[in-house]
Design an enzyme around this catalytic site. Structure first.
Site, PDB file in Angstrom:
ATOM      1  N   GLU A 166       0.803  -1.219   0.000  1.00 42.07           N
ATOM      2  CA  GLU A 166       0.000   0.000   0.000  1.00 42.07           C
ATOM      3  C   GLU A 166       0.837   1.270   0.000  1.00 42.07           C
ATOM      4  OE1 GLU A 166      -3.073  -0.083   2.963  1.00 42.07           O
ATOM      5  OE2 GLU A 166      -3.986  -1.868   2.114  1.00 42.07           O
ATOM      6  N   TYR A 298     -11.023  -3.226   1.026  1.00 40.76           N
ATOM      7  CA  TYR A 298     -11.877  -3.241   2.224  1.00 40.76           C
ATOM      8  C   TYR A 298     -13.242  -2.600   1.995  1.00 40.76           C
ATOM      9  CZ  TYR A 298      -7.750  -4.696   4.788  1.00 40.76           C
ATOM     10  OH  TYR A 298      -6.664  -5.402   5.222  1.00 40.76           O
ATOM     11  N   GLU A 372      -5.152  -8.614   0.615  1.00 41.10           N
ATOM     12  CA  GLU A 372      -5.807  -8.322   1.902  1.00 41.10           C
ATOM     13  C   GLU A 372      -7.287  -8.108   1.670  1.00 41.10           C
ATOM     14  OE1 GLU A 372      -4.346  -4.996   4.218  1.00 41.10           O
ATOM     15  OE2 GLU A 372      -2.266  -5.609   3.924  1.00 41.10           O
TER      16      GLU A 372
HETATM   17  C1  PNW Z   1      -4.224  -1.717   5.445  1.00 36.81           C
HETATM   18  N1  PNW Z   1      -7.151   4.053   4.938  1.00 36.81           N
HETATM   19  O1  PNW Z   1      -4.168  -0.460   6.037  1.00 36.81           O
HETATM   20  C2  PNW Z   1      -2.892  -2.344   5.821  1.00 36.81           C
HETATM   21  O2  PNW Z   1      -2.192  -2.951   4.781  1.00 36.81           O
HETATM   22  C3  PNW Z   1      -2.956  -3.194   7.029  1.00 36.81           C
HETATM   23  O3  PNW Z   1      -1.707  -3.157   7.664  1.00 36.81           O
HETATM   24  C4  PNW Z   1      -4.097  -2.755   7.921  1.00 36.81           C
HETATM   25  O4  PNW Z   1      -4.094  -3.397   9.160  1.00 36.81           O
HETATM   26  C5  PNW Z   1      -5.373  -3.019   7.144  1.00 36.81           C
HETATM   27  O5  PNW Z   1      -5.362  -2.374   5.883  1.00 36.81           O
HETATM   28  C6  PNW Z   1      -6.640  -2.621   7.876  1.00 36.81           C
HETATM   29  O6  PNW Z   1      -6.710  -1.224   8.050  1.00 36.81           O
HETATM   30  C7  PNW Z   1      -4.971   0.613   5.728  1.00 36.81           C
HETATM   31  O7  PNW Z   1      -7.296   4.898   5.842  1.00 36.81           O
HETATM   32  C8  PNW Z   1      -5.041   1.638   6.668  1.00 36.81           C
HETATM   33  O8  PNW Z   1      -7.633   4.219   3.789  1.00 36.81           O
HETATM   34  C9  PNW Z   1      -5.760   2.775   6.404  1.00 36.81           C
HETATM   35  C10 PNW Z   1      -6.408   2.897   5.198  1.00 36.81           C
HETATM   36  C11 PNW Z   1      -6.336   1.887   4.248  1.00 36.81           C
HETATM   37  C12 PNW Z   1      -5.604   0.755   4.524  1.00 36.81           C
END
Ligand code: PNW
Length: 468
Positions: A166, A298, A372
């Site tokens: 990311e 997500y 993920e």
């Molecule tokens: C990802 N956002 O993080 C990461 O790859 C993981 O380490 C994390 O635990 C997982 O997703 C869950 O959050 C993100 O704010 C953190 O857009 C923040 C964001 C997106 C991904």
């Protein structure tokens, strides 16, 4: 009833990241990373939580791998802590750190679990930050040397290598909104950082292939954004959604996979930079053939052209008042609708199908991998640590079905890594957000598989997902 077939060789896995689970921050010769510095700075993480202990995976990896074996996964996506294996970020390797990962990788092999190794999941060695971090080109070169060293050290035990996790988060949460380490709030700098991350990716792949030849399978894991216009008939809303797609996706996809800097990106950010830091030959360095594209997904977003009365978008915990979207202050993100996860994120499995099908059309011949997908929910464990996480099972079921639909329409999706094996350190949210299919009691560090663990074990066992 609908059934989705995930016959072999479809990969079922779980994913974690070093800083989120390992702990042992000052043990085994590990040096500090930017996340140690950030989490120890008051106000940066919820409750002042840090990764000092986390899930103590550094000492408990054997039982965690036993849990994975019980789950029946074919693969495990893990990350190497750069400051554990190379504390200064350059030069000497730390033999204790190397030995730790050799033990982990060897034990995975003994259980027939294929490791997919991420080289950078956000824990930059602090000495490199002190020398400018991702704002200096030299950090990309340091990353490529580190990648080559890891391929040399572990190439006998791992063939799947992911450069960056990311990079959008590193560039824009780390350097624009500043809610992630190193906590910089400078939109122009974040675009320079994005370019250096692109360079780091390309330079690392060339070095890994140099070490391992065609044995290496190389990828990157991008958090790709699906962004819908609030009113699909309003051209201004459609343009807003496209601009978010440019800043959220094309900033990495176009250089890495097409060797170009998109005109739309340059236009959207012209008030911030002229991109003159992209010098001759850079795009050719960045544009390396990939064996797979990793997709972290997500939730989705809805945007519109900003109205005068629109409130500012909240940036989540540690909000600095600066948005992570450079050149997009005239765009509003609408409050997500419908049932939300504990992150406040919407639940939109159709967006995952659309994303995968769209990528398949744009990049024919490039296999995709879900690196993920998962969800945080309140969970509420009983006294024994048991969690009946029916909401998580529902989320996972819907999203795996979304992957199944993309495959049925001919998209080449090779596997699915569930985030995450364990409840863990959720960055600026500390330990307050739980994504695991295994509950972790943070006082005793005891692990208790949740109902979703049994659900996933059954899906993997039958390789069929049946939905009523
Ligand atoms: C990802 N956002 O993080 C990461 O790859 C993981 O380490 C994390 O635990 C997982 O997703 C869950 O959050 C993100 O704010 C953190 O857009 C923040 C964001 C997106 C991904």
């Amino acid at each position: 009833m609908t059934g989705y077939d995930f016959s072999a060789p479809f990969t079922f896995g779980v994913a974690t990241a070093a800083y989120q689970i390992e702990g042992a921050a000052a043990e085994g010769g590990r040096g500090p990373s930017i996340w140690d510095t950030f989490s120890h700075t008051p106000g940066r993480t919820l409750g002042g939580d840090t990764g000092d202990v986390a899930c103590d995976h550094y000492h408990r990896f054997a039982s965690d791998i036993a849990l994975m074996a019980e789950l029946g996964v074919n693969a495990y996506r893990m990350s190497i802590s750069w400051p554990r294996v190379q504390p200064e970020g350059t030069g000497r390797l730390n033999p204790e750190g190397i030995a730790f990962y050799r033990r982990v990788l060897t034990m995975l092999r003994e259980h027939g679990i294929r490791p997919v190794v991420t080289l950078y999941h956000w824990d930059l060695p602090q000495p490199l930050q002190d020398a400018g971090g991702w704002t200096v080109r030299e950090t990309a070169a340091a990353f490529a040397r580190y990648a080559a060293a890891m391929a040399r050290e572990f190439g006998d035990l791992a063939v799947d290598w992911t450069t960056l996790n990311e990079p959008w988060c590193t560039a824009f949460l780390g350097h624009c909104s500043g809610v992630h380490a190193p906590g910089v709030t400078d939109p122009a700098t974040s675009l320079l950082v994005a370019h250096h991350l692109n360079l780091a990716h390309g330079m690392a792949i060339a070095r890994i292939r140099g070490e391992l030849g065609s044995r290496a399978r190389c990828s990157v894991a991008l958090n790709l954004h699906v962004t819908r216009p609030a009113d699909p008939d309003d051209p201004a809303d459609v343009a807003a959604a496209e601009r978010i797609g440019t800043l959220g996706n094309d900033v990495f996809l176009a250089p890495m996979l097409e060797g170009r800097l998109p005109d739309a990106l340059v236009a959207a950010t012209s008030a911030l930079t002229d991109w003159s830091f992209v010098t001759d030959g850079d795009l050719a360095v960045i544009h390396q053939p990939l064996d797979l594209l990793g997709v972290n997904y997500y939730s989705s977003n809805v945007v519109r052209r900003r109205r005068a009365t629109d409130p500012r978008n909240s940036g989540g915990h540690g909000d600095t008042g600066v948005s992570p979207w450079p050149g997009c202050d005239d765009i509003t993100f609408l409050d997500p609708a419908g049932p939300l996860t504990a992150m406040g994120w919407n639940i939109d499995p159709d967006a995952l199908t659309e994303l995968l099908v769209g990528l398949g059309c744009r990049f024919p011949g490039l296999p995709l991998m879900i690196t993920e997908n998962g969800a945080a929910f309140p969970d509420g464990a009983d006294a024994e640590g048991r969690v009946e996480d029916v909401e998580r099972i529902g989320y996972l079921e819907q999203h795996l079905a979304a992957v199944g639909r993309a495959r049925q329409s001919g998209t080449d999706v090779r596997g699915y890594f569930l985030w995450s094996l364990l409840d863990n350190f959720e960055w600026s949210w500390g330990y307050t957000r739980r994504f695991g299919i295994v509950h972790v009691d943070y006082r005793t560090l005891r692990r208790t598989p949740k109902a979703s663990f049994a659900w996933y074990r059954d899906v993997i066992g039958s390789r069929v997902l049946t939905i009523d």
